[in-house]
Design an enzyme around this catalytic site. Structure first.
Site, PDB file in Angstrom:
ATOM      1  N   HIS A  83     105.685  23.055  54.160  1.00  0.00           N
ATOM      2  CA  HIS A  83     105.999  23.758  55.397  1.00  0.00           C
ATOM      3  C   HIS A  83     105.985  25.260  55.159  1.00  0.00           C
ATOM      4  O   HIS A  83     105.993  25.732  54.028  1.00  0.00           O
ATOM      5  CB  HIS A  83     107.333  23.285  55.986  1.00  0.00           C
ATOM      6  CG  HIS A  83     108.508  23.478  55.081  1.00  0.00           C
ATOM      7  ND1 HIS A  83     108.810  22.621  54.046  1.00  0.00           N
ATOM      8  CD2 HIS A  83     109.455  24.445  55.049  1.00  0.00           C
ATOM      9  CE1 HIS A  83     109.895  23.051  53.412  1.00  0.00           C
ATOM     10  NE2 HIS A  83     110.314  24.155  54.003  1.00  0.00           N
ATOM     11  N   HIS A 118     112.444  30.522  57.526  1.00  0.00           N
ATOM     12  CA  HIS A 118     111.326  29.784  58.095  1.00  0.00           C
ATOM     13  C   HIS A 118     110.976  30.372  59.455  1.00  0.00           C
ATOM     14  O   HIS A 118     111.865  30.497  60.304  1.00  0.00           O
ATOM     15  CB  HIS A 118     111.701  28.315  58.279  1.00  0.00           C
ATOM     16  CG  HIS A 118     112.128  27.644  57.023  1.00  0.00           C
ATOM     17  ND1 HIS A 118     113.430  27.645  56.594  1.00  0.00           N
ATOM     18  CD2 HIS A 118     111.421  26.974  56.096  1.00  0.00           C
ATOM     19  CE1 HIS A 118     113.509  26.983  55.444  1.00  0.00           C
ATOM     20  NE2 HIS A 118     112.302  26.573  55.112  1.00  0.00           N
ATOM     21  N   GLU A 120     106.956  24.786  49.805  1.00  0.00           N
ATOM     22  CA  GLU A 120     106.700  25.806  50.806  1.00  0.00           C
ATOM     23  C   GLU A 120     105.478  26.670  50.509  1.00  0.00           C
ATOM     24  O   GLU A 120     105.241  27.033  49.356  1.00  0.00           O
ATOM     25  CB  GLU A 120     107.913  26.732  50.926  1.00  0.00           C
ATOM     26  CG  GLU A 120     109.165  26.003  51.374  1.00  0.00           C
ATOM     27  CD  GLU A 120     110.376  26.886  51.488  1.00  0.00           C
ATOM     28  OE1 GLU A 120     111.278  26.532  52.259  1.00  0.00           O
ATOM     29  OE2 GLU A 120     110.438  27.934  50.804  1.00  0.00           O
ATOM     30  N   TRP A 126     112.123  30.172  43.157  1.00  0.00           N
ATOM     31  CA  TRP A 126     111.075  30.971  43.799  1.00  0.00           C
ATOM     32  C   TRP A 126     111.141  32.425  43.355  1.00  0.00           C
ATOM     33  O   TRP A 126     110.100  33.034  43.138  1.00  0.00           O
ATOM     34  CB  TRP A 126     111.110  30.836  45.324  1.00  0.00           C
ATOM     35  CG  TRP A 126     112.401  31.220  45.972  1.00  0.00           C
ATOM     36  CD1 TRP A 126     112.744  32.453  46.458  1.00  0.00           C
ATOM     37  CD2 TRP A 126     113.514  30.366  46.213  1.00  0.00           C
ATOM     38  NE1 TRP A 126     114.014  32.421  46.979  1.00  0.00           N
ATOM     39  CE2 TRP A 126     114.511  31.149  46.847  1.00  0.00           C
ATOM     40  CE3 TRP A 126     113.781  29.018  45.964  1.00  0.00           C
ATOM     41  CZ2 TRP A 126     115.746  30.626  47.233  1.00  0.00           C
ATOM     42  CZ3 TRP A 126     115.015  28.501  46.349  1.00  0.00           C
ATOM     43  CH2 TRP A 126     115.968  29.301  46.968  1.00  0.00           C
ATOM     44  N   CYS A 178     115.379  34.744  52.657  1.00  0.00           N
ATOM     45  CA  CYS A 178     114.321  33.750  52.803  1.00  0.00           C
ATOM     46  C   CYS A 178     114.544  33.067  54.136  1.00  0.00           C
ATOM     47  O   CYS A 178     115.636  33.112  54.690  1.00  0.00           O
ATOM     48  CB  CYS A 178     114.397  32.691  51.709  1.00  0.00           C
ATOM     49  SG  CYS A 178     114.253  33.337  50.045  1.00  0.00           S
TER      50      CYS A 178
END
Length: 175
Positions: free
Chosen positions: A31, A68, A114, A157, A66
């Site tokens: 995603h 979405h 991701e 990440w 971070c």
């Protein structure tokens, strides 16, 4: 309101949406997400510690924020939204530095999977973290952040992104 994420095929093209709460599990579909590294006028990086109740990587130190993008939302707009909502700051000179960054990481039975474009910016305002999202904030030098990434003291990440960003530092240096 239910937060939704944009599901992607292996080529990074949108193929649908899903509730964020149902996506992050033991086997997470690919995603769209983003990471942002926010600096002050002196070139210090705002480092955050994720709230301890978060499902993914609770209590872990990481980059500034971070998140979405919502379905149909431009990623840069999502970065600005998240900085304002989570930390109470604005962003100027927002730059996309790593457009194709992607990763998989798992901890505590939850996997992240991701496509995560990485941005840098200069922050405007003093951070006021939302405790449901961020446990604490600290201003670090870039060198201290790189050392922590190398030592494995940051989110997975951030450990992957830090050396990639450092290799392109001339493109984005915020001093």
């Amino acid at each position: 309101m239910t937060e939704q994420v944009v599901l992607l095929d292996d080529g990074g093209c949108p193929i649908g949406v899903a509730d964020k709460a149902t996506v992050h599990g033991a086997s997470t579909p690919l995603h769209l997400a983003f990471s942002c590294y926010g600096f002050d006028g002196a070139g210090r990086l705002l480092v955050t510690r994720r709230a301890r109740h978060k499902v993914t990587f609770p209590g872990v130190r990481t980059n500034t924020c971070c998140g979405h993008p919502a379905p149909g939302e431009a990623v840069a707009d999502a970065v600005r939204r998240r900085l304002a909502d989570e930390l109470g700051v604005g962003a100027v000179d927002l730059r996309l530095v790593l457009p194709d960054f992607a990763y998989r990481a798992a901890a505590g039975g939850v996997e992240e999977n991701e496509l995560c474009p990485v941005y840098v910016c200069t922050l405007v305002g003093e951070p006021h973290a939302r405790p449901d999202e961020v446990e604490s904030v600290e201003w670090w030098s870039w060198e201290a952040f790189l050392a922590a990434a190398t030592a494995g003291e940051l989110s997975p990440w951030a450990q992957l992104q830090a050396p990639l960003l450092d290799a392109r530092r001339d493109d984005w240096n915020m001093r």
